[in-house]
Design an enzyme around this catalytic site. Structure first.
Site, PDB file in Angstrom:
ATOM      1  N   GLU A  29       2.505  -6.378   3.340  1.00  0.00           N
ATOM      2  CA  GLU A  29       2.864  -4.009   3.521  1.00  0.00           C
ATOM      3  C   GLU A  29       3.338  -3.807   2.323  1.00  0.00           C
ATOM      4  O   GLU A  29       4.209  -4.251   1.407  1.00  0.00           O
ATOM      5  CB  GLU A  29       3.917  -3.832   5.111  1.00  0.00           C
ATOM      6  CG  GLU A  29       4.117  -2.254   4.778  1.00  0.00           C
ATOM      7  CD  GLU A  29       3.100  -1.361   4.638  1.00  0.00           C
ATOM      8  OE1 GLU A  29       2.566  -1.457   5.364  1.00  0.00           O
ATOM      9  OE2 GLU A  29       3.472  -0.170   3.740  1.00  0.00           O
TER      10      GLU A  29
ATOM     11  N   ASP B 248      -6.344  -3.200   7.153  1.00  0.00           N
ATOM     12  CA  ASP B 248      -6.270  -1.451   8.064  1.00  0.00           C
ATOM     13  C   ASP B 248      -6.172  -0.683   6.756  1.00  0.00           C
ATOM     14  O   ASP B 248      -5.177  -0.265   6.618  1.00  0.00           O
ATOM     15  CB  ASP B 248      -5.315  -0.499   8.798  1.00  0.00           C
ATOM     16  CG  ASP B 248      -5.194  -0.064   9.585  1.00  0.00           C
ATOM     17  OD1 ASP B 248      -6.216   1.185   9.259  1.00  0.00           O
ATOM     18  OD2 ASP B 248      -4.481   0.407  10.336  1.00  0.00           O
TER      19      ASP B 248
ATOM     20  N   CYS C  38     -10.172   4.448   9.157  1.00  0.00           N
ATOM     21  CA  CYS C  38     -10.272   5.567   9.071  1.00  0.00           C
ATOM     22  C   CYS C  38     -10.805   6.566   8.059  1.00  0.00           C
ATOM     23  O   CYS C  38     -10.658   7.855   8.233  1.00  0.00           O
ATOM     24  CB  CYS C  38      -8.614   6.122   9.125  1.00  0.00           C
ATOM     25  SG  CYS C  38      -7.526   6.096   6.909  1.00  0.00           S
TER      26      CYS C  38
HETATM   27  C1  LIG Z   1      -3.917   3.544   7.440  1.00  0.00           C
HETATM   28  S1  LIG Z   1      -1.777   2.135   7.535  1.00  0.00           S
HETATM   29  C2  LIG Z   1      -2.040   1.302   8.726  1.00  0.00           C
HETATM   30  C3  LIG Z   1      -0.498   0.423   9.164  1.00  0.00           C
HETATM   31  C4  LIG Z   1      -0.678  -0.738  10.672  1.00  0.00           C
HETATM   32  N1  LIG Z   1      -2.006  -1.262  10.863  1.00  0.00           N
HETATM   33  C5  LIG Z   1      -0.463   0.371  11.414  1.00  0.00           C
HETATM   34  O1  LIG Z   1      -1.709   0.951  12.072  1.00  0.00           O
HETATM   35  O2  LIG Z   1       0.157   1.153  12.021  1.00  0.00           O
HETATM   36  C6  LIG Z   1      -1.974   1.664   6.292  1.00  0.00           C
HETATM   37  C7  LIG Z   1      -0.676   1.239   5.436  1.00  0.00           C
HETATM   38  O3  LIG Z   1      -0.676   0.418   4.195  1.00  0.00           O
HETATM   39  C8  LIG Z   1       0.195   0.409   2.998  1.00  0.00           C
HETATM   40  N2  LIG Z   1      -0.478   0.408   1.931  1.00  0.00           N
HETATM   41  C9  LIG Z   1      -1.132   0.977   1.230  1.00  0.00           C
HETATM   42  N3  LIG Z   1      -1.356   0.541   0.101  1.00  0.00           N
HETATM   43  C10 LIG Z   1      -0.907  -0.503   0.268  1.00  0.00           C
HETATM   44  C11 LIG Z   1      -1.897  -1.739  -0.380  1.00  0.00           C
HETATM   45  N4  LIG Z   1      -2.272  -1.791  -1.945  1.00  0.00           N
HETATM   46  N5  LIG Z   1      -0.762  -3.234  -0.510  1.00  0.00           N
HETATM   47  C12 LIG Z   1      -0.497  -3.076   0.898  1.00  0.00           C
HETATM   48  N6  LIG Z   1      -0.158  -2.146   1.449  1.00  0.00           N
HETATM   49  C13 LIG Z   1      -0.929  -0.783   1.586  1.00  0.00           C
HETATM   50  C14 LIG Z   1       0.790   1.956   3.902  1.00  0.00           C
HETATM   51  O4  LIG Z   1       2.254   1.846   3.523  1.00  0.00           O
HETATM   52  C15 LIG Z   1       0.639   1.927   4.916  1.00  0.00           C
HETATM   53  O5  LIG Z   1       1.556   1.232   6.333  1.00  0.00           O
END
Ligand SMILES: C[S@@+](CC[C@H](N)C(=O)[O-])C[C@H]1O[C@@H](n2cnc3c(N)ncnc32)[C@H](O)[C@@H]1O
Length: 440
Positions: free
Chosen positions: A323, A369, A396
């Site tokens: 994350e 995700d 999404c």
């Molecule tokens: C759509 S959410 C999904 C979170 C989790 N799977 C859930 O369902 O609760 C996307 C997550 O990716 C993280 N994120 C965004 N860009 C990222 C990156 N380049 N590398 C790692 N994490 C990232 C965001 O902080 C967020 O927590």
């Protein structure tokens, strides 16, 4: 795909034209033509004639191969049009419910058309596009009362409303029929928050008290006097130096099955009240983790999917939630603390995967995700090389999902299954879960 107009003059913003809308396009708009030019129309519906106001596309301010417009008056209504479930939303109203005037079954039919078109256009060949169908979330009857997170905007006079469609203006709002009852009952639009408040976030978790975050650069948490309407509500102030819990500890609790997850009040959690449970079940079934498996949960948030994978992999397995947010990673570490073999790591997913592969890591199964931008070519290439058996992709944004699935196919994988669920009723957004397997 619609051809661009030869003359790429920008839209004369504000001009009213009569348009007949045809098929849906990505982004919740409908395609019409005006003197040979394609116009993407918001607030309309299929086979509908409207008077529409042209708007300038900020991304194409200098020239516009396509024009954009928003419907202001319906001349010949679509058979899909119904009285809106939220009269304050839509053209000249608030954003966040762009299909509130379309019958719910029609919303799903239209979203299905868009999804199928995106898969075809991206040249996804291993899964028949016609098999991709947007289904309602089980137990969701009317698409109302689902949103567990709502942001209100506050204007300079201290009035609580919501941002307008395509605008920064704060529009008055009575209630949000898409919000869960705990949020509606707080009735924040009738409150005058402390001077200097710029926005209010309200979060209604599945376990424990509702939380309100009062946002304003110069707010002083020590000077905050809490009104009676916030009795029993956790309250934090977010100012230019960060989040300051006033009542509570700055987190909320979300229950999924028997498990409780701690989430930052300002952190990511699935918005639909049924989403976390549904997605956790679908992902667990699709991943099919066995004892001893090595699993990565990329873009893992606070560890929702990693927890299910860790239970199945057991102490002999290894599950890593990756994350980008430091606070979410710390909470994932806490949420996964009782699961042997599970851990959370902080970092950019693409960079983390690159390093893990260089040091010889080879997971059996991966769930990812990502945010709307999707995983992208580099991460898909790395995963297609390194993952042993299965990749489950939760998305999404169907346009980037289709692009990334096509990249996986080019690298020798096939789309074994694809489900799409209406987790954002009365909007054009959908959630999809795709299962990728190696072809050989
Ligand atoms: C759509 S959410 C999904 C979170 C989790 N799977 C859930 O369902 O609760 C996307 C997550 O990716 C993280 N994120 C965004 N860009 C990222 C990156 N380049 N590398 C790692 N994490 C990232 C965001 O902080 C967020 O927590």
């Amino acid at each position: 795909m619609a051809a661009p107009h030869a003359d790429d003059a920008p839209a004369p913003a504000g001009r009213m034209i009569t348009l007949t809308c045809d098929r849906p396009a990505a982004g919740g708009t409908f395609v019409a033509r005006h003197e040979g030019r394609v116009v993407f129309v918001r607030g309309s519906a299929p086979a509908e004639t409207v008077i529409a106001r042209l708007v300038e596309d900020p991304q194409e301010a200098a020239k516009a191969r396509f024009w954009r417009a928003e419907a202001v008056e319906v001349l010949e209504p679509s058979t899909d049009r119904v009285p809106t479930v939220w009269p304050e939303a839509g053209t000249d109203g608030v954003g966040g419910a762009d299909w509130a005037h379309i019958a719910l079954p029609a919303q799903r039919r239209i979203a299905t058309e868009v999804l199928q078109e995106l898969l075809s256009r991206a040249k996804v060949t291993t899964f028949p596009p016609e098999d991709a169908q947007v289904e309602p979330a089980p137990g969701d009857r009317d698409g109302l009362g689902w949103r567990t997170r709502v942001r209100y905007a506050v204007d300079a006079a201290g009035r609580v409303g919501m941002r307008g469609w395509r605008s920064h203006d704060v529009r008055p709002v009575g209630s949000d029929p898409l919000a869960v009852r705990a949020i509606s009952e707080l009735d924040l639009p009738s409150w005058t928050p402390p001077r200097g408040t710029e926005a209010l976030d309200v979060i209604a978790p599945s376990d424990g008290p509702v939380a309100v975050v009062i946002i304003g650069r110069d707010l002083d948490p020590a000077a905050l006097e809490l009104p009676a309407r916030l009795d029993g509500v956790d309250v934090s102030v977010q100012n230019s130096s960060g989040l300051h819990p006033v009542r509570g500890d700055g987190t909320v609790r979300e229950k999924v099955g028997e498990r409780s997850f701690v989430v930052a009040q300002t952190g990511f959690w699935q918005s639909h009240r049924l989403a976390a449970e549904l997605l956790a079940e679908v992902v667990a079934a699709d991943l099919g983790v066995r004892e001893g498996d090595t699993v990565w949960d990329l873009y893992g948030g606070v560890g929702l999917f990693a927890a299910g994978a860790a239970r199945a992999a057991g102490a002999a397995g290894s599950v890593v939630s990756v994350e980008g947010g430091t606070r979410a990673t710390a909470l994932a570490t806490r949420n996964l603390g009782d699961l042997p073999g599970a851990r959370a790591e902080n970092g950019d997913c693409t960079q983390w995967v690159k390093r893990a592969i260089t040091s010889g890591a080879r997971p059996n199964r991966v769930v990812l995700d990502p945010p709307r931008a999707g995983a992208g070519a580099e991460l898909m290439r790395l995963l297609c090389e390194a993952v042993g058996e299965r990749i489950v992709y939760v998305s999404c944004e169907p346009s980037t999902l289709a692009r990334d699935l096509a990249a996986a196919e080019a690298a020798g994988w096939r789309v074994a299954d694809l489900r799409a669920v209406d987790l954002f009723p009365h909007t054009h957004h959908i959630e999809s879960i795709a299962v990728l397997e190696r072809t050989a």
